[in-house]
Design an enzyme around this catalytic site. Structure first.
Site, PDB file in Angstrom:
ATOM      1  N   LYS A 119       0.975  -1.089   0.051  1.00 54.84           N
ATOM      2  CA  LYS A 119      -0.171  -0.064  -0.094  1.00 54.84           C
ATOM      3  C   LYS A 119       0.844   1.212  -0.010  1.00 54.84           C
ATOM      4  CE  LYS A 119      -2.644  -0.916   3.577  1.00 54.84           C
ATOM      5  NZ  LYS A 119      -3.529  -1.118   4.647  1.00 54.84           N
ATOM      6  N   LYS A 200     -12.583 -21.323   1.112  1.00 49.05           N
ATOM      7  CA  LYS A 200     -12.513 -21.884   2.530  1.00 49.05           C
ATOM      8  C   LYS A 200     -13.276 -20.851   3.318  1.00 49.05           C
ATOM      9  CE  LYS A 200      -9.849 -22.392   6.420  1.00 49.05           C
ATOM     10  NZ  LYS A 200      -8.364 -22.048   7.262  1.00 49.05           N
ATOM     11  N   LYS A 203     -14.026 -15.927   8.113  1.00 53.21           N
ATOM     12  CA  LYS A 203     -14.784 -14.717   8.350  1.00 53.21           C
ATOM     13  C   LYS A 203     -14.199 -13.568   7.380  1.00 53.21           C
ATOM     14  CE  LYS A 203     -13.352 -12.254  12.005  1.00 53.21           C
ATOM     15  NZ  LYS A 203     -12.963 -11.538  13.057  1.00 53.21           N
TER      16      LYS A 203
END
Ligand code: TRP
Length: 331
Positions: A119, A200, A203
């Site tokens: 970034k 998979k 979260k």
């Protein structure tokens, strides 16, 4: 004497069926064979969770979830990490034996550094010392209870190896076994549960099926599983369908064969397949959901269970710290 199995559960989000098959069930299976010590790693969660309400609620949610899924607090010592101050004393001691270079190589830390680099941010941006020294606290969690095996997912194996390294440096320094060397126990069969999109279940991908959603929400979630555009009439390949992969987790071979036949015969649309999946998922989860709701309706009783676990755990933890302090000359 029976061997000791220990694992930590980081309370950072809502439990989903990936956690159930990937972590909860295999860890509970081990309690038949081992003396188990399972705990809520609340100080580990603090590294990323700074909202007190959310952290507080997640700690209870996760503890209730494990109990609802069948953890027997009479058999398993079940406690909160934060209730065992000796863990943090041991962490301070282990720091003195942990090479900084070892922490530089930890996957989670390296990934955060790399992401910052990509970034164009400062490499240390957003990285706290809790994340950097995470493997030392985790080593203390494990070592303090003389653990033999640590059931974990593949992503945690490096942390266990670091715990081994750290304990070995202590033992090598004092020329004797002060600390027990733990072994990872990776549950290969259960390792990957597919999510709503076939990747998979995780979260971080936002593709989870919650473990304790009300029945209607569970059904709606299952109806949103991603499928291809095959028509109702077309024969389908069960092995290429995450609906079938999920189905297998909840059923035995008889039901699986029958469902696979319906796939191959054609005439079963994706809507029908999802209804059948919902039926078997709900069959397994209903009793767990009822127990979960009952536990969550009495938080003081839940806290009491965790406190009683901590009371049983503390003398064991204190003995390890005492042994180490004596070896170190701090007694
Ligand atoms: N790091 C583990 C995870 O992210 C949680 C954890 C903390 C743990 N301490 C532990 C696991 C000790 C096993 C042993 O899931």
């Amino acid at each position: 004497m029976r061997k000791i199995s220990l694992t930590g559960i980081k309370p950072t989000g809502s439990l989903h069926i990936g956690n159930y098959f990937g972590a909860i069930k295999p860890a509970l299976e081990l309690t038949k064979e081992y003396d188990a010590r399972y705990f809520i790693a609340d100080y580990h969660a603090l590294n990323t969770m700074k909202d007190p309400k959310e952290l507080n609620a997640t700690i209870r949610h996760v503890a209730a979830g494990w109990l609802a899924a069948g953890l027997d607090p009479e058999k398993v010592i079940f406690y909160r990490q934060s209730a065992i101050p000796e863990i943090f004393e041991l962490t301070a001691m282990l720091m003195a034996f942990t090479a900084k270079g070892l922490m530089n190589r930890a996957h989670a830390y390296k990934a955060a550094v790399q992401e910052n680099g990509e970034k164009g941010d400062d490499t240390d941006a957003g990285i706290n010392m809790g994340l950097y020294t995470y493997p030392v606290l985790m080593a203390a969690d494990i070592i303090i209870f003389d653990s033999d095996v640590v059931p974990v997912g593949k992503d945690q194996v490096q942390h266990i190896e670091m715990a081994q390294d750290i304990a070995q440096s202590v033992n090598a320094n004092y020329g004797k076994q002060v600390l027990k060397i733990p072994q990872p126990a990776v549950q290969e069969d259960f390792a990957v549960v597919p999510g709503m999109d076939g990747r998979k279940m995780s979260k971080s991908y936002g593709n989870t099926i919650p473990l304790f959603a009300p029945e209607k929400t569970l059904q709606k979630t299952i109806m949103r599983i991603v499928t291809n555009s095959q028509s109702v009439e077309e024969p389908k390949n069960p092995d290429e369908s995450q609906i079938f992969q999920l189905y297998k987790l909840f059923t035995q071979s008889g039901e699986q064969d029958a469902f696979a036949k319906r796939y191959r015969a054609g005439g079963m649309g994706w809507g029908d397949a999802k209804e059948e999946l919902f039926r078997v998922v709900n069959r397994e989860l209903s009793p767990i959901r009822e127990r979960y709701d009952a536990i969550m309706a009495d938080i003081p009783a839940l806290d009491k269970i965790l406190e009683q676990g901590a009371e049983r755990a503390r003398p064991i933890a204190a003995a390890t710290v005492k042994r180490f302090r004596k070896a170190a000359g701090i007694d």
